[in-house]
Design a protein around this motif. Sequence first.
Motif, PDB file in Angstrom:
ATOM      1  N   LEU A   1      47.297 -12.325 -98.533  1.00  0.00           N
ATOM      2  CA  LEU A   1      48.714 -12.504 -99.086  1.00  0.00           C
ATOM      3  C   LEU A   1      49.389 -11.209 -98.793  1.00  0.00           C
ATOM      4  N   LYS A   2      48.765 -10.073 -98.789  1.00  0.00           N
ATOM      5  CA  LYS A   2      49.268  -8.650 -98.573  1.00  0.00           C
ATOM      6  C   LYS A   2      48.223  -7.665 -97.901  1.00  0.00           C
ATOM      7  N   GLU A   3      48.841  -6.952 -96.998  1.00  0.00           N
ATOM      8  CA  GLU A   3      48.176  -5.992 -96.420  1.00  0.00           C
ATOM      9  C   GLU A   3      47.081  -5.064 -97.374  1.00  0.00           C
ATOM     10  N   ASN A   4      47.422  -4.843 -98.595  1.00  0.00           N
ATOM     11  CA  ASN A   4      46.879  -3.792 -99.396  1.00  0.00           C
ATOM     12  C   ASN A   4      46.050  -4.472-100.478  1.00  0.00           C
ATOM     13  N   MET A   5      45.833  -5.681-100.129  1.00  0.00           N
ATOM     14  CA  MET A   5      44.823  -6.475-100.993  1.00  0.00           C
ATOM     15  C   MET A   5      43.672  -6.983-100.380  1.00  0.00           C
ATOM     16  N   VAL A   6      42.510  -7.251-100.796  1.00  0.00           N
ATOM     17  CA  VAL A   6      41.391  -7.802-100.381  1.00  0.00           C
ATOM     18  C   VAL A   6      41.790  -9.295-100.266  1.00  0.00           C
ATOM     19  N   PRO A   7      41.813 -10.294 -99.460  1.00  0.00           N
ATOM     20  CA  PRO A   7      42.020 -11.602 -99.545  1.00  0.00           C
ATOM     21  C   PRO A   7      40.875 -12.195-100.425  1.00  0.00           C
ATOM     22  N   ARG A   8      41.490 -13.106-101.448  1.00  0.00           N
ATOM     23  CA  ARG A   8      40.690 -13.925-102.344  1.00  0.00           C
ATOM     24  C   ARG A   8      40.350 -15.321-101.532  1.00  0.00           C
ATOM     25  N   ASP A   9      41.479 -15.811-100.956  1.00  0.00           N
ATOM     26  CA  ASP A   9      41.558 -16.918-100.425  1.00  0.00           C
ATOM     27  C   ASP A   9      41.501 -17.236 -98.784  1.00  0.00           C
ATOM     28  N   ALA A  10      40.984 -17.971 -98.204  1.00  0.00           N
ATOM     29  CA  ALA A  10      40.972 -18.364 -96.869  1.00  0.00           C
ATOM     30  C   ALA A  10      40.848 -19.790 -96.258  1.00  0.00           C
ATOM     31  N   GLU A  11      41.651 -20.179 -95.480  1.00  0.00           N
ATOM     32  CA  GLU A  11      41.293 -21.563 -95.133  1.00  0.00           C
ATOM     33  C   GLU A  11      41.325 -21.975 -93.406  1.00  0.00           C
ATOM     34  N   ALA A  12      40.624 -22.738 -92.855  1.00  0.00           N
ATOM     35  CA  ALA A  12      40.876 -23.032 -91.561  1.00  0.00           C
ATOM     36  C   ALA A  12      40.734 -24.417 -91.240  1.00  0.00           C
ATOM     37  N   PHE A  13      41.534 -25.010 -90.406  1.00  0.00           N
ATOM     38  CA  PHE A  13      41.371 -26.326 -89.375  1.00  0.00           C
ATOM     39  C   PHE A  13      40.667 -26.265 -88.409  1.00  0.00           C
ATOM     40  N   VAL A  14      39.653 -27.033 -88.020  1.00  0.00           N
ATOM     41  CA  VAL A  14      39.161 -26.995 -86.813  1.00  0.00           C
ATOM     42  C   VAL A  14      39.086 -28.658 -86.310  1.00  0.00           C
ATOM     43  N   THR A  15      39.009 -28.851 -84.924  1.00  0.00           N
ATOM     44  CA  THR A  15      38.644 -30.187 -84.681  1.00  0.00           C
ATOM     45  C   THR A  15      37.129 -30.157 -83.969  1.00  0.00           C
ATOM     46  N   MET A  16      36.255 -31.029 -84.528  1.00  0.00           N
ATOM     47  CA  MET A  16      34.884 -30.911 -84.200  1.00  0.00           C
ATOM     48  C   MET A  16      34.370 -32.500 -83.668  1.00  0.00           C
ATOM     49  N   GLU A  17      33.397 -32.615 -82.808  1.00  0.00           N
ATOM     50  CA  GLU A  17      32.992 -33.794 -82.206  1.00  0.00           C
ATOM     51  C   GLU A  17      32.226 -34.625 -83.350  1.00  0.00           C
ATOM     52  N   ASP A  18      31.385 -33.607 -84.107  1.00  0.00           N
ATOM     53  CA  ASP A  18      30.537 -34.204 -85.182  1.00  0.00           C
ATOM     54  C   ASP A  18      30.705 -33.574 -86.352  1.00  0.00           C
ATOM     55  N   PRO A  19      31.807 -33.889 -87.128  1.00  0.00           N
ATOM     56  CA  PRO A  19      32.352 -32.902 -88.725  1.00  0.00           C
ATOM     57  C   PRO A  19      31.454 -33.307 -89.644  1.00  0.00           C
ATOM     58  N   ASP A  20      30.462 -34.301 -89.580  1.00  0.00           N
ATOM     59  CA  ASP A  20      29.583 -34.270 -90.850  1.00  0.00           C
ATOM     60  C   ASP A  20      28.403 -33.328 -90.661  1.00  0.00           C
ATOM     61  N   THR A  21      28.011 -33.050 -89.445  1.00  0.00           N
ATOM     62  CA  THR A  21      26.889 -31.938 -89.387  1.00  0.00           C
ATOM     63  C   THR A  21      27.406 -30.642 -89.854  1.00  0.00           C
ATOM     64  N   VAL A  22      28.768 -30.116 -89.122  1.00  0.00           N
ATOM     65  CA  VAL A  22      29.502 -29.106 -89.481  1.00  0.00           C
ATOM     66  C   VAL A  22      29.637 -29.031 -90.986  1.00  0.00           C
ATOM     67  N   ILE A  23      30.029 -30.099 -91.633  1.00  0.00           N
ATOM     68  CA  ILE A  23      29.995 -29.819 -93.068  1.00  0.00           C
ATOM     69  C   ILE A  23      28.825 -29.344 -93.909  1.00  0.00           C
ATOM     70  N   GLN A  24      27.758 -30.000 -93.279  1.00  0.00           N
ATOM     71  CA  GLN A  24      26.302 -29.665 -93.868  1.00  0.00           C
ATOM     72  C   GLN A  24      25.854 -28.000 -93.711  1.00  0.00           C
ATOM     73  N   GLN A  25      26.475 -27.793 -92.336  1.00  0.00           N
ATOM     74  CA  GLN A  25      26.089 -26.361 -91.776  1.00  0.00           C
ATOM     75  C   GLN A  25      26.933 -25.373 -92.605  1.00  0.00           C
ATOM     76  N   PHE A  26      28.134 -25.744 -93.246  1.00  0.00           N
ATOM     77  CA  PHE A  26      28.910 -24.977 -93.911  1.00  0.00           C
ATOM     78  C   PHE A  26      28.642 -25.054 -95.271  1.00  0.00           C
ATOM     79  N   ASP A  27      27.907 -26.067 -95.823  1.00  0.00           N
ATOM     80  CA  ASP A  27      27.391 -26.020 -97.280  1.00  0.00           C
ATOM     81  C   ASP A  27      26.096 -24.929 -97.262  1.00  0.00           C
TER      82      ASP A  27
END
Length: 466
Positions: free
Chosen positions: A212-238
């Motif tokens: 949110l601000k340069e002088n704070m450590v970010p609490r939240d982050a998000e990203a969107f990606v396109t992947m050929e095999d989303p299910d595997t990627v979600i397992q990897q993420f977990d």
Amino acid sequence: MTDWKATAAKYQDQYLADLKQLVAIDSSRDVENQTDEFPLGPGPAKALNQFLTFADRDGFTTKNIDNVVGYIEYGTGDDYFAILGHADTVPAGNGWDTNPFELLVEEGQAIGRGTSDDKGPALSAYYGLRILKDLGIEPKLKIRLIIGTDEETNWTGMNRYFETEPAPKAGFSPDAEFPLINGEKGNVTFETHFDGASAIAEQQLLSFNAGLKENMVPRDAEAFVTMEDPDTVIQQFDTFIGASPVSGSASIVGKQVHFEVVGKAAHGMEPRNGINAGTYLAMFLKQLPLDQAGTNFIRFITNNLHDDSRAEQLGLQFHDDVMGDLTMNVGLMTYDAETGGVINTNFRYPKGIEPATIQQHLEQAAGPYQASVTQVSNMEPHFVPADDPLVTDLMAVYREQTGQAAAKPEVVGGGTFARLMEHGVAFGALFPGATDTMHQANEFQPVSDLMLAMSIYAQAIFTVTK
Ligand SMILES: [Zn+2]
């Protein structure tokens, strides 16, 4: 010998009545309603004028400079001692249990926006000055209590003051903490800019957002990606989340995977107190077969910035025996496949290292990723030696009134008005161990602390101007 505490105690009711009037004014920056008469909006000027009205009532000389800054003067002569406070506040924000603009005194706490930052402490300093005047003490060195109206944003008022008025001989700012801050690190911010993707790839980083601000450590982050095999990627993420100090979730949205990571926010002056959600999310994403532009953005973070508050991977580890470590906070990370990315790094640096050196190292690290680095803002380090009479005089008063014989001056990573004076320190008014509620909902400060601050300020001003 004056009994400072007993003298201050007589003023408690009047002090709280005046504080009530100051808290009642919403003095957050309001440039949307700015006019020629009120460059920062009417609220900050109103609070400044309320301060000056108290001083007129009590027989002081006052001056309002263009409704952005003003001062209250006591004594005669050209040289003067300065006290720098501010009448603006951050916006009330959500989450209050009471009306933020109605001072409430309950169980010994003064509650309301500005009670702790900085209306309460600045008014304590004002009453310190008033006590000297009521006691008939004529200072050898003239005193000015200077009230800014834009401390929380751009320092517009206080900068105007130092451009148009002669500099003080010495001074303090009652806008931080006790015992005393005699050193502030430099504070420099850089942006590293990345290109977006030139073509659409099958597996791609679409967007990334953290902080949110340069002088704070970010609490939240998000990203969107396109992947050929989303299910595997979600397992990897977990699996990744399970092995990391952050929490997170991932979901499939059409052809995209959406990742969210939650770390821990902290003030950017000591990133070790937080967990950067953004750099952790990057650590996960670097495992995925992303497009070249997305990879550049992610790899710069993981190879140079992740979990590295002392900037060792950038080759910037630096320590000064008096002022401490150079620190780095990665406060903002944004990327969009169409428009590109920006990573905002904020460094707090001691004397002995230059912003140009920091920029050089960042540029070297950014080169392989075709990224460019620009400096956004800089404040030089500020330091007054611990054996300077200003420091020893104020510390002696503090030790005498609190009984804290071992109290020592400190160096911090933050920036206060003290740095505007060659001979300037921050002095109060948050006491060691007290709860810091500045900028938060339900801001408060114990009345006894505000009164002790008043008594310390009275004796301190007396001591340094006699
Ligand atoms: Zn403040």
